[in-house]
Motif scaffolding. Structure first.
Motif, mmCIF file in Angstrom:
data_model
loop_
_atom_site.group_PDB
_atom_site.id
_atom_site.type_symbol
_atom_site.label_atom_id
_atom_site.label_comp_id
_atom_site.label_asym_id
_atom_site.label_seq_id
_atom_site.Cartn_x
_atom_site.Cartn_y
_atom_site.Cartn_z
ATOM 1 N N ASP A 86 0.879 -1.274 0.096
ATOM 2 C CA ASP A 86 0.037 -0.013 0.023
ATOM 3 C C ASP A 86 0.892 1.197 0.254
ATOM 4 O O ASP A 86 0.411 2.418 -0.325
ATOM 5 C CB ASP A 86 -1.052 0.166 1.247
ATOM 6 C CG ASP A 86 -2.006 -1.155 1.305
ATOM 7 O OD1 ASP A 86 -2.361 -1.550 0.172
ATOM 8 O OD2 ASP A 86 -2.159 -1.782 2.259
ATOM 9 N N LEU A 87 2.021 1.008 0.319
ATOM 10 C CA LEU A 87 2.846 2.280 0.448
ATOM 11 C C LEU A 87 4.152 2.032 -0.374
ATOM 12 O O LEU A 87 5.325 2.841 -0.210
ATOM 13 C CB LEU A 87 3.594 2.439 1.843
ATOM 14 C CG LEU A 87 2.667 3.112 2.842
ATOM 15 C CD1 LEU A 87 2.991 3.410 4.057
ATOM 16 C CD2 LEU A 87 2.037 4.703 2.355
ATOM 17 N N ASN A 88 4.223 1.092 -1.128
ATOM 18 C CA ASN A 88 5.340 0.645 -1.963
ATOM 19 C C ASN A 88 6.540 0.480 -1.186
ATOM 20 O O ASN A 88 7.726 0.923 -1.445
ATOM 21 C CB ASN A 88 5.672 1.702 -3.100
ATOM 22 C CG ASN A 88 4.804 1.619 -4.043
ATOM 23 O OD1 ASN A 88 4.359 0.443 -4.383
ATOM 24 N ND2 ASN A 88 4.497 2.677 -4.865
ATOM 25 N N LEU A 89 6.557 -0.372 -0.105
ATOM 26 C CA LEU A 89 7.630 -0.672 0.730
ATOM 27 C C LEU A 89 7.690 -2.089 1.124
ATOM 28 O O LEU A 89 6.808 -2.730 0.704
ATOM 29 C CB LEU A 89 7.513 0.247 2.169
ATOM 30 C CG LEU A 89 7.393 1.498 2.106
ATOM 31 C CD1 LEU A 89 6.900 2.274 3.392
ATOM 32 C CD2 LEU A 89 8.643 2.247 1.718
ATOM 33 N N ASP A 90 8.508 -2.671 1.997
ATOM 34 C CA ASP A 90 8.624 -3.964 2.365
ATOM 35 C C ASP A 90 8.272 -4.116 3.602
ATOM 36 O O ASP A 90 8.568 -5.374 4.086
ATOM 37 C CB ASP A 90 10.197 -4.409 1.813
ATOM 38 C CG ASP A 90 10.929 -3.921 2.946
ATOM 39 O OD1 ASP A 90 10.779 -2.797 3.543
ATOM 40 O OD2 ASP A 90 12.303 -4.395 2.857
ATOM 41 N N ARG A 91 7.724 -3.246 4.544
ATOM 42 C CA ARG A 91 7.321 -3.341 5.884
ATOM 43 C C ARG A 91 6.468 -2.327 6.215
ATOM 44 O O ARG A 91 6.431 -1.281 5.674
ATOM 45 C CB ARG A 91 8.746 -3.607 6.778
ATOM 46 C CG ARG A 91 9.711 -2.290 6.682
ATOM 47 C CD ARG A 91 10.792 -2.375 7.118
ATOM 48 N NE ARG A 91 11.826 -3.165 6.466
ATOM 49 C CZ ARG A 91 13.025 -3.614 6.753
ATOM 50 N NH1 ARG A 91 13.500 -3.246 7.905
ATOM 51 N NH2 ARG A 91 13.731 -4.421 6.162
ATOM 52 N N LEU A 92 6.103 -2.663 7.373
ATOM 53 C CA LEU A 92 5.267 -1.548 7.931
ATOM 54 C C LEU A 92 5.564 -0.904 9.179
ATOM 55 O O LEU A 92 4.971 0.216 9.808
ATOM 56 C CB LEU A 92 3.530 -2.137 8.165
ATOM 57 C CG LEU A 92 2.999 -2.150 6.712
ATOM 58 C CD1 LEU A 92 1.524 -2.610 7.111
ATOM 59 C CD2 LEU A 92 2.940 -0.900 5.912
ATOM 60 N N GLY A 93 6.279 -1.453 9.967
ATOM 61 C CA GLY A 93 6.961 -1.048 11.366
ATOM 62 C C GLY A 93 7.585 -2.070 11.995
ATOM 63 O O GLY A 93 7.915 -3.099 11.638
ATOM 64 N N TYR A 94 7.940 -1.776 13.301
ATOM 65 C CA TYR A 94 8.692 -2.815 14.290
ATOM 66 C C TYR A 94 8.120 -2.997 15.668
ATOM 67 O O TYR A 94 7.274 -1.992 15.871
ATOM 68 C CB TYR A 94 10.028 -2.122 14.331
ATOM 69 C CG TYR A 94 10.654 -1.708 12.996
ATOM 70 C CD1 TYR A 94 11.378 -2.459 12.237
ATOM 71 C CD2 TYR A 94 10.622 -0.245 12.427
ATOM 72 C CE1 TYR A 94 12.047 -2.181 10.875
ATOM 73 C CE2 TYR A 94 11.121 0.013 11.354
ATOM 74 C CZ TYR A 94 11.690 -0.894 10.610
ATOM 75 O OH TYR A 94 12.404 -0.445 9.476
ATOM 76 N N VAL A 95 8.461 -4.019 16.072
ATOM 77 C CA VAL A 95 7.928 -4.331 17.563
ATOM 78 C C VAL A 95 9.372 -3.935 18.514
ATOM 79 O O VAL A 95 9.940 -5.084 18.475
ATOM 80 C CB VAL A 95 6.997 -5.222 17.821
ATOM 81 C CG1 VAL A 95 6.374 -4.994 19.301
ATOM 82 C CG2 VAL A 95 5.947 -5.173 16.939
ATOM 83 N N ALA A 96 9.457 -3.388 19.432
ATOM 84 C CA ALA A 96 10.681 -3.449 20.310
ATOM 85 C C ALA A 96 10.452 -3.506 21.750
ATOM 86 O O ALA A 96 9.310 -2.862 22.071
ATOM 87 C CB ALA A 96 11.338 -2.224 20.005
#
Ligand SMILES: Cc1cc2nc3c(=O)[nH]c(=O)nc-3n(C[C@H](O)[C@H](O)[C@H](O)COP(=O)(O)OP(=O)(O)OC[C@H]3O[C@@H](n4cnc5c(N)ncnc54)[C@H](O)[C@@H]3O)c2cc1C
Length: 414
Positions: A108-118
């Motif tokens: 949806d954003l032409n990316l390979d990920r949406l975020g992280y969890v730390a």
């Protein structure tokens, strides 16, 4: 009063005890600012009330936005953190038990990920280790700041360390001392906001099946229920509920709690086992009337707090860090006084409205979904339909959640 700090790391100040920037509070946000200023040429001291061991032991988990990842990458610390945290590639939003959910994907954003969890420990550890290698940042741990005297040319910070009262001077004090911020209070900066009728119960679980790196926000009439995928096929749960219900959840024995949890969690990941204790947090929205005064700037929770829905609080603090670091470095390059109000106002103008927008967004989201009043049920069904069917609407929502909407700091662009 004893002389100068026997600091934990080397004292880098050109004149002993005199610094350009004194950061009060070494949580994730204060430590990130110290990292951002590490190679700026400014002499920095970071004071934290807790020992390193105590600071690292906090059992908290953060959803980390793409923008925060980019800022930490720009700072140069991301390589230490990324291998110790998880990346998520899908977000699912659902409304009660209604079947249709909204799925956000990297495409949806032409990316390979949406975020992280730390988890808090690897995140803070990565930041503090980065500072350990620095000649320009002095970290003083177990140092409780007690008083700050704001003079015309510099501020005098009085703190308690190793059984002694000590002092240091700085051109600028940055308060990163959390939501209750004693520094903000003592400076007489008022705040606006409210306490919510809800609290959050947080804990970790281990599901039977793979979490497949999916983050869930399951809205229920009592409050949002978030599942964040952690490394080692564990998940962090933030269960928001009215205070009484949250307290009742805390009081349940493990068997009864697990049964309630399984009902709410759903069956996607099979049976879930508890993998930690439960923690209870009250929830609050707060915005400081001012972020700056001569020789003082507020960042992170000291400046603002928001509802945990959408996992934005710490991420806003990291955006404050990038903005303040950029403003200070540009003032330094122009030979300006970094503690002057005129300089600090640039930071306030940049961040105050952007933070307010996110505070408002989280508030509306929580109120819109945390009830069963039919006009609002209808409204949110229309909203969710728009997210499913109208790509531009979905794109804007996703850019807001990932931090990619709004002014991008230099650190994220480098
Ligand atoms: C249930 C829940 C879930 C959340 N989930 C998310 C999420 O998924 N994503 C997200 O981005 N945010 C989340 N947040 C928000 C996030 O936890 C906060 O925004 C963030 O921890 C604020 O960090 P900080 O460094 O500003 O403050 P803090 O973490 O509070 O750090 C303040 C530091 O100041 C020090 N200090 C205090 N007083 C003094 C003093 N006098 N002298 C010296 N040091 C002092 C303390 O020792 C501490 O280290 C959540 C919050 C809650 C309640």
């Amino acid at each position: 009063m004893s002389s100068l700090p026997q600091s934990v790391s080397a004292n880098p100040a050109a004149t002993p005890g005199h610094y350009d920037v004194a950061i009060v509070g070494g949580g994730v946000v204060g430590s990130a600012l110290a990292c951002a200023l590490r190679d700026s040429g400014l002499q920095v001291v970071l004071l934290d009330a807790q020992s390193r061991e105590a600071a690292l032991s906090r059992q908290q988990v953060y959803a980390v936005t793409l923008l925060t990842g980019r800022i930490l990458e720009g700072i140069g610390v991301w390589d230490r953190i990324l291998p110790r945290i998880n990346t998520f590639r899908q977000i699912r939003l659902s409304d009660g038990d209604r079947p249709a959910d909204v799925r956000f994907l990297p495409q949806d954003l032409n990316l390979d990920r949406l975020g992280y969890v730390a988890e808090h420990t690897p995140l803070l550890q990565g930041l503090r280790e980065f500072l350990d290698k620095s000649d320009t940042v002095c970290c003083i741990e177990s140092a409780q700041v007690e008083e700050i005297d704001y003079g015309r040319d510099e501020a005098t910070v009085t703190y308690h360390h190793q059984g002694q009262t000590r002092q240091l001077q700085a051109q600028l004090v940055v308060a990163a001392d959390g939501g209750r911020s004693p520094v903000r209070e003592a400076a007489g900066i008022s705040t606006r906001g409210w306490k919510y009728w809800q609290s959050c119960v947080t804990f970790k679980v281990k599901p039977e099946k793979s979490h497949e790196d999916i983050a869930y926000e399951k809205f229920q009439a009592s409050g949002p229920f978030a599942i964040l995928p952690l490394p080692g096929n564990r998940c962090n749960v933030v269960w928001t509920a009215p205070h009484g219900e949250a307290q009742a959840l805390m009081a349940l024995d493990e068997v009864a709690f697990r049964e309630r949890l399984q009902e709410r969690f759903g069956s996607e990941m099979g049976r879930v086992e508890l993998a930690s204790s439960r923690y209870l947090f009250p929830v609050q929205l707060m915005q400081s009337d001012r972020y700056v005064k001569p020789r003082l700037a507020l960042i992170g929770d000291a400046a603002h707090r928001c509802h945990p829905v959408g996992g934005q609080g710490m991420n806003l603090g990291i955006r404050d860090v990038a903005a303040l670091a950029e403003v200070l470095q540009s003032a330094q390059q122009r030979g300006q006084d970094i503690g002057a109000l005129m300089v600090l106002k640039r930071y306030e103008r940049w961040r105050k409205l952007e933070n307010l927008t996110i505070l408002g967004f989280t508030d509306v989201l929580d109120r819109l979904f945390s009830n069963d009043w039919w006009p609002l049920v209808l409204l949110r069904q229309v909203g969710l339909w728009g997210l499913r069917r109208l790509p531009p609407v979905k794109g804007i929502a996703l850019r807001l959640m990932t931090g990619l909407l709004g002014r991008q700091p230099q650190l994220a662009r480098d």
